[in-house]
Design an enzyme around this catalytic site. Structure first.
Site, PDB file in Angstrom:
ATOM      1  N   CYS A 154      -2.523  20.238  23.929  1.00 41.49           N
ATOM      2  CA  CYS A 154      -1.210  19.804  24.399  1.00 41.49           C
ATOM      3  C   CYS A 154      -0.375  21.018  24.824  1.00 41.49           C
ATOM      4  CB  CYS A 154      -0.520  18.956  23.328  1.00 41.49           C
ATOM      5  SG  CYS A 154       0.798  17.901  23.966  1.00 41.49           S
ATOM      6  N   GLU A 186      -6.907  16.891  16.597  1.00 42.49           N
ATOM      7  CA  GLU A 186      -6.521  17.137  15.204  1.00 42.49           C
ATOM      8  C   GLU A 186      -5.814  15.933  14.591  1.00 42.49           C
ATOM      9  OE1 GLU A 186      -2.798  18.209  17.444  1.00 42.49           O
ATOM     10  OE2 GLU A 186      -4.960  18.233  17.795  1.00 42.49           O
ATOM     11  N   HIS A 196      -4.920  14.989  21.425  1.00 42.08           N
ATOM     12  CA  HIS A 196      -4.844  15.677  20.131  1.00 42.08           C
ATOM     13  C   HIS A 196      -6.035  15.350  19.228  1.00 42.08           C
ATOM     14  CE1 HIS A 196      -0.655  17.271  20.244  1.00 42.08           C
ATOM     15  NE2 HIS A 196      -0.478  16.277  21.113  1.00 42.08           N
TER      16      HIS A 196
END
Length: 227
Positions: free
Chosen positions: A86, A197, A195
């Site tokens: 990002c 994560e 994302h």
């Protein structure tokens, strides 16, 4: 394996990235402030999302000039792994570590959702444990995720198999050729808007991001003869 999670003023996904490393592969990970001038102890550098420097000028522009980014460039030249997610992707393009640029979303609105991606290249250190052509679900949350490059660069990305992820079904930001993530020509610096994560546990809605971290560890172990 030693991971660094860079932290800039305005980073807000650094904790997510830190915990993803611990929860998925249980390796050593440390936060590294943007003024750091020595990254030699780290094997992989993670550049998280957020709003570094409040997105002043344009997202990632000011952060790309931070002292730590000179060390990221050195690490990349040494072949170490660098992952930008990002705002981290924006920082890597602003720093010249990845081609192209991230512009305002086509509809000029912040977009937060969980979307489908196609794995275009599973022969990178970051995607070894995915299947080529596989559909995965990963969250997005951005207002400036519209990937753009000129036609010549796009052709080079295609020819060199540098497009790692594409949006599938829905292009949430207007990115050229549905590009969600690209890698450098050497293959050790990856940037993507979604994302991973935030997708490491099924109770989060999807754990398809988990294999990105395990791929990094598998690659590193292969390189160091500890697989």
């Amino acid at each position: 394996m030693n991971f660094a999670v860079l932290v800039f003023p305005g980073s807000n996904c650094d904790v997510d990235m830190y915990k993803a490393v611990l929860d998925t592969i249980e390796q050593s990970v440390e936060y590294v402030w943007h003024l750091e001038t020595d990254l030699s102890k780290y094997d992989a550098i993670l550049v998280p999302g957020g709003f570094s420097y409040g997105d002043y000028l344009r997202p990632g522009a000011v952060a790309s000039l931070s002292p730590v980014m000179e060390q990221v460039k050195i690490a990349a030249e040494e072949g170490k792994l660098v992952l930008g997610v990002c705002n981290g992707f924006q920082i890597l393009t602003e720093a010249g570590l990845l081609p192209g640029a991230l512009r305002r979303n086509q509809r000029l609105k912040f977009h937060c959702d969980t979307i489908d991606l196609t794995v275009e290249n599973n022969q990178t250190p970051f995607t070894l444990e995915y299947q080529e052509g596989e559909t995965i679900r990963i969250p997005i949350a951005h207002g400036d995720g519209n990937y753009y490059c000129d036609q010549e660069t796009l052709e080079q990305l295609e020819q060199n198999n540098q497009i790692v992820f594409r949006y599938k079904g829905t292009n949430p930001n207007g990115s050229i050729s549905e590009i969600a993530g690209v890698i450098n020509e050497r293959g050790n610096v990856l940037g993507l808007m979604p994302h991973p994560e935030r997708a490491v546990h099924k109770w989060l809605g999807t754990d398809d991001g988990k294999r990105m971290f395990s791929s990094i560890l598998s690659y590193w172990r292969q390189q160091h003869g500890t697989a």
